[in-house]
Design a protein around this motif. Structure first.
Motif, PDB file in Angstrom:
ATOM      1  N   TYR A 189       1.153  -1.233  -0.050  1.00 17.51           N
ATOM      2  CA  TYR A 189       0.312  -0.540   0.240  1.00 17.51           C
ATOM      3  C   TYR A 189       0.912   1.213  -0.200  1.00 17.51           C
ATOM      4  O   TYR A 189       2.123   1.431   0.740  1.00 17.51           O
ATOM      5  N   GLU A 190       0.551   2.067  -0.525  1.00 15.21           N
ATOM      6  CA  GLU A 190       1.371   3.296  -0.738  1.00 15.21           C
ATOM      7  C   GLU A 190       0.113   4.563  -0.005  1.00 15.21           C
ATOM      8  O   GLU A 190      -1.130   4.540   0.243  1.00 15.21           O
ATOM      9  N   PHE A 191       0.830   5.300   1.552  1.00 17.39           N
ATOM     10  CA  PHE A 191       0.258   6.384   1.752  1.00 17.39           C
ATOM     11  C   PHE A 191       0.926   7.566   1.890  1.00 17.39           C
ATOM     12  O   PHE A 191       1.994   7.897   1.365  1.00 17.39           O
ATOM     13  N   PHE A 192       0.495   8.134   2.920  1.00 21.14           N
ATOM     14  CA  PHE A 192       1.184   9.434   3.250  1.00 21.14           C
ATOM     15  C   PHE A 192       2.416   9.423   3.486  1.00 21.14           C
ATOM     16  O   PHE A 192       3.493   9.925   3.349  1.00 21.14           O
ATOM     17  N   ASN A 193       2.439   8.239   4.567  1.00 19.93           N
ATOM     18  CA  ASN A 193       3.735   8.204   5.004  1.00 19.93           C
ATOM     19  C   ASN A 193       3.371   6.523   5.256  1.00 19.93           C
ATOM     20  O   ASN A 193       2.691   6.136   5.087  1.00 19.93           O
ATOM     21  N   LEU A 248       2.808   3.179   6.602  1.00 16.54           N
ATOM     22  CA  LEU A 248       1.465   2.540   6.495  1.00 16.54           C
ATOM     23  C   LEU A 248       2.097   0.983   7.813  1.00 16.54           C
ATOM     24  O   LEU A 248       2.245   0.141   6.775  1.00 16.54           O
ATOM     25  N   LEU A 249       1.788   0.583   8.598  1.00 15.09           N
ATOM     26  CA  LEU A 249       1.658  -0.498   9.170  1.00 15.09           C
ATOM     27  C   LEU A 249       0.421  -1.565   8.928  1.00 15.09           C
ATOM     28  O   LEU A 249      -0.455  -1.067   8.223  1.00 15.09           O
ATOM     29  N   ILE A 250       0.892  -2.614   9.333  1.00 12.65           N
ATOM     30  CA  ILE A 250      -0.419  -3.763   8.856  1.00 12.65           C
ATOM     31  C   ILE A 250       0.062  -4.594   9.345  1.00 12.65           C
ATOM     32  O   ILE A 250       1.668  -5.340   9.299  1.00 12.65           O
ATOM     33  N   LEU A 255      -3.527   4.818  12.790  1.00  9.49           N
ATOM     34  CA  LEU A 255      -4.048   6.124  12.107  1.00  9.49           C
ATOM     35  C   LEU A 255      -4.651   6.896  12.979  1.00  9.49           C
ATOM     36  O   LEU A 255      -5.824   6.424  13.221  1.00  9.49           O
ATOM     37  N   LYS A 271       5.984  -1.420  -7.014  1.00 14.66           N
ATOM     38  CA  LYS A 271       4.957  -1.629  -7.224  1.00 14.66           C
ATOM     39  C   LYS A 271       4.718  -2.427  -6.785  1.00 14.66           C
ATOM     40  O   LYS A 271       5.352  -3.273  -7.706  1.00 14.66           O
TER      41      LYS A 271
END
Lengths: 554, 554
Positions: A238-242, A244-246, A310, A347
């Motif tokens: 995933y791409e996020f503003f900063n 991203l933990l998962i 978040l 990606k």
């Protein structure tokens, strides 16, 4: 703008009902006398191991291991100090670590080795070592094996381990700086195996739990025992503003021996997948898993406590997963692949090409054997290369009911254990015990799909974070043990006898508790014969069957 | 696990200080008599337009337009009903819309046309129309122009518009279903221009604001006036568990005439960028912009109110942006490009190739003119094709101070207006008036970097959502007008006279208020001569200069 307000109103409405109610009952320390274990100047009681048959609880703390009576943990039986040498302590502090705290020996691994010995590891001033603890003498054998990969260097780093048939499976970090994450197996009779040191395999993971699930006896597809690891890591897909933990679940097969050329001494069965813990209707996303407990039934159930990084203004959730869902993802799911875009960006997308056979990451099962692959060592290079490049599944593991079992506000859940009780109605109930970072223990039971917190127990009045939870599920006497930085506390699973009236006893809706007409008191059904005609229990809270006199005491 | 608790503790600690304090003062309806405007059976007072020179406030509601006295809105001057015909109402309800609500005429556009007329549009039972309202007769000219693109079909759909030199720039949706978003210009003397109907240009946008910024007189690079649009849309550049909303600022140039072949009748200057409103230290992400106000100083400042659709348990923020930051992104920033991965997935990445000249999306400025491009009509195809494919900038617009000016919990901010006051200390203060979806108005002032909510005013005791805010900033008499679904309310910007003692007057830290030693009362400095020696004001709340007697009243 109207459209906004609508959506907001809907959102708020849903939110209101989406959160669990506050606990009906709270037990203060003064009301219940809990048994505690604490030794002057000993800290970080972080590692617990139970030996139920001989009623012993082993406690790994900072620079010492204790054996206490599991029925009354205030009774210390034995202790074995394991201090760092002055030399190591000096060395460590010269590297810029704290002499008084970090440069000591934190016991992190405490596992059964054989009937008469435990396998133990400690951080040992950033030079992890492992040893054997003889139970008769309660002395360390002094092996001082290199503990790298089995125990973290840094006491602040996450770690997990599980002993399976004498082999230690562990998830931790490999280096002084903690920069190299690793999931490995240390074994006497099987080959040493580890994860590739590569971002797609492990990306800044925080390990929280590991456990083994045995393959059913002579199962049709000749499947293998599997070891599961649970952790939170930085997402690559995933791409996020900063960042991203998962939350992830990963697994390896017990018979894995690594590859011959490709993946030599590496897992050939390492696969990982996303764990989903969302509340869709109000867009709550819990993307950090803090702890996991596996309820080992015929169809095992995985319970996890989650929070979010978040917009986390203090929310936690419990999600549960059926193992079959997990296995479907690993055995039938799509894989992800990475692709380079414009020579610059990596990606991750779904892999839609042809999947080699035997299926990459699968255990050596009947299918593989039928193709004459009897060991991971002779798996074809195509399969090995594929699993090396595609450790991440595209499919996610969805929770039972497609949503959290429980969402609670203004709390951070840290640990979870789950007990099972067969109530008088003949049904079996899962009872969750969930600890918080403020010293509380929540007890939750699910009544027809909705989970209710029936009790809150103040384990640490000074609001200490609970770092370890352990359940002793012996038939009659069941206890929860909770470890913090300054002590271990022991609490029974229920306080039925504290409930004075029949009405109170029924209203708790506690499957452990029933009203005993003969004794005219609230009793723990595990201590009684369930067939007892004198017992009244109704988990819907209907106290109409209470004898009139005792109802008067409402 | 220790690492977790650490991070959580840090997180909580930061969070605590990160949130704004509750308002120091709350004015209940009973304490302050606010002027209200309401007409029986008229709803949705959603569109407000001020004509300050002749003290008129125009109000667009459902099926009617009012003119009221802006100094006392309870004084109705004129009204013009604009009802849908029975035929249209029938038609609309046959298409499955509500006869009683949706199939009516909601006034959505109310803009100055010339000295003696207004330009108005209404949803007109899902067949939007526009007309001219003659101000003398206060009658509609009956032009019934097609309102598509200027006014939404559906009253629940978002919309925004601004009139610039007689041309209407609007953002709304183009179709009955609202599926086709559009930003367009309708003009008598300039060509009609619109956005491409393509996901990269607009992706399910919710428009919240539009405004014009004039280029400074004879500016060095011969730049053009620009119209800015603010909206929340679905992100194409980020991947998340599910649809990720993202706040945008987009802009077009006033002299744009579209392309000759490529982008014919389309904007050649449409560019958009992310607006960032994060609180980094505690990972709060505000990704939904609800309203924007542009403070038009020599260096304009953009104020936005935001909320989040991720784990939104009721949080709002105010972020401010300097126009120069915005312009740097559009005039110097990198573009994004889309790339196809594995023939299946579209991913957006930074464009690193060569950017054609003149710079795509730039206005026709000196640079372009120097290259003999005097109009967008003769721009080279390369530039036009590029802007057609690359409307999204890779750089984001960061807020002033790199963080929100204000973060508030348990509130949803809906609208914002900002006033400027020069206090007695000679400094000019920005005073923000922020409305909530529960009928409240927050008044916030920034004292050396930290923003403080100094007052809360209950505008709608029945907790109605405030849908429109308007500021009248005449020197002496400044008012805020707030529209809801059932009425419009008028409130002064300050209640100095309500503050009985000098101490109270000073402690509010309200730049509008000062203690008048002569009158021995708290006064609004805008109504006094600031040079008045008898005025006491200290915005740090130090009341030591108060006369002893009145301090006694503390």
């Amino acid at each position: 703008m109207a459209v906004y307000f609508l959506s907001f109103l809907v959102c708020f409405a849903l939110r209101a009902e989406a959160f669990a109610l506050e606990p009906r009952l709270t037990w203060q320390e003064s009301e219940i006398s809990l048994t505690r274990f604490q030794v002057q100047d000993v800290y970080n009681y972080s590692t617990l191991l139970l030996s139920d048959d001989n009623n012993v609880l082993y406690i790994g703390a900072r620079e010492v291991i204790f054996a206490v009576n599991s029925q009354n943990i205030s009774e210390k039986k034995q202790e074995a100090y394991w201090k760092v040498t002055e030399v190591k302590n000096e060395e460590c502090s010269r590297k810029g670590k704290s002499k008084q705290t970090e440069c000591l020996n934190y016991i992190r691994v405490l596992q059964p080795f054989n009937e008469s010995a435990l396998f133990v590891c400690g951080t040992n001033a950033f030079q992890p070592v492992c040893d054997i603890l003889e139970l008769n003498s309660f002395k360390l054998a002094g092996k001082n094996e290199d503990g790298r990969g089995r125990c973290p260097f840094d006491p602040a780093q996450s770690y997990t381990s599980v002993m399976v048939d004498g082999d230690l499976y562990s998830g931790t970090s490999f280096t002084f700086l903690g920069s190299e994450p690793i999931i490995c197996r240390n074994s006497q009779h099987l080959s040493y195996l580890r994860t590739e040191y590569a971002v797609p395999w492990l990306n800044e993971p925080r390990f929280v739990h590991a456990d083994v699930i045995r393959a059913p006896e002579n199962n049709p597809d000749g499947d293998d025992d599997k070891v599961y690891f649970f952790f939170t890591e930085v997402s690559v897909e995933y791409e996020f503003f900063n960042k991203l933990l998962i939350p992830r679940i990963a697994r390896v097969c017990k018979s894995d021996q690594g590859g011959l050329r490709t993946l030599q001494k590496k897992w050939t069965t390492f696969l990982k997948a996303r764990m989903i813990c969302h509340s869709p209707e109000n867009n709550l996303i819990f993307n950090v898993v803090n702890d996991v407990f596996i309820l080992k039934l015929r169809e095992p159930v995985i319970y996890g406590v989650f929070t979010s990084h978040l917009n986390n203004v203090g929310m936690s959730a419990v999600c549960s997963y059926s193992l079959s869902t997990v296995e479907d993802v690993f055995t039938k799911g799509k894989y992800m692949q990475s692709a380079t875009v414009e020579q610059a960006h990596t990606k991750w997308v779904q892999f839609n090409g042809e999947i080699p056979k035997p299926r990459p990451g699968a255990c050596i099962n009947n299918e593989a054997k039928a193709m004459n692959y009897t060991s991971s060592l002779n798996l074809p290079d195509k399969t090995l290369q594929f699993v090396k490049d595609h450790p991440l599944m595209d499919d996610s593991v969805a929770p039972i009911g497609k949503r959290p079992k429980l969402v609670h506000q203004n709390v951070t859940y840290t640990q979870i254990v789950v007990d099972q009780v067969t109530a008088l109605d003949g049904n079996t109930y899962d009872v969750m015990f969930i600890s918080t970072d403020k010293g509380m223990l929540h007890k939750a039971v699910s009544h027809d799909m909705d989970m209710r917190i029936i009790e809150e127990i103040v384990l640490f009045p000074d609001h200490q974070a609970i770092q370890t939870l352990l359940l002793s599920d012996k038939q009659a006497k069941r206890y929860i043990y909770a470890g913090s930085s300054t002590e271990v506390v022991q609490t029974p699973v229920a306080f039925c006898e504290k409930l004075a009236s029949c009405a109170e006893c029924i209203l708790t809706r506690d499957p452990y508790c029933a009203w005993h007409k003969g004794k005219n008191s609230c009793v723990n059904i595990l201590a009684e014969s369930n067939t007892d005609r004198l017992l009244i229990q109704s988990l819907n809270g209907d106290s109409s069957h209470c004898p009139v006199d005792s109802q008067g005491e409402k």
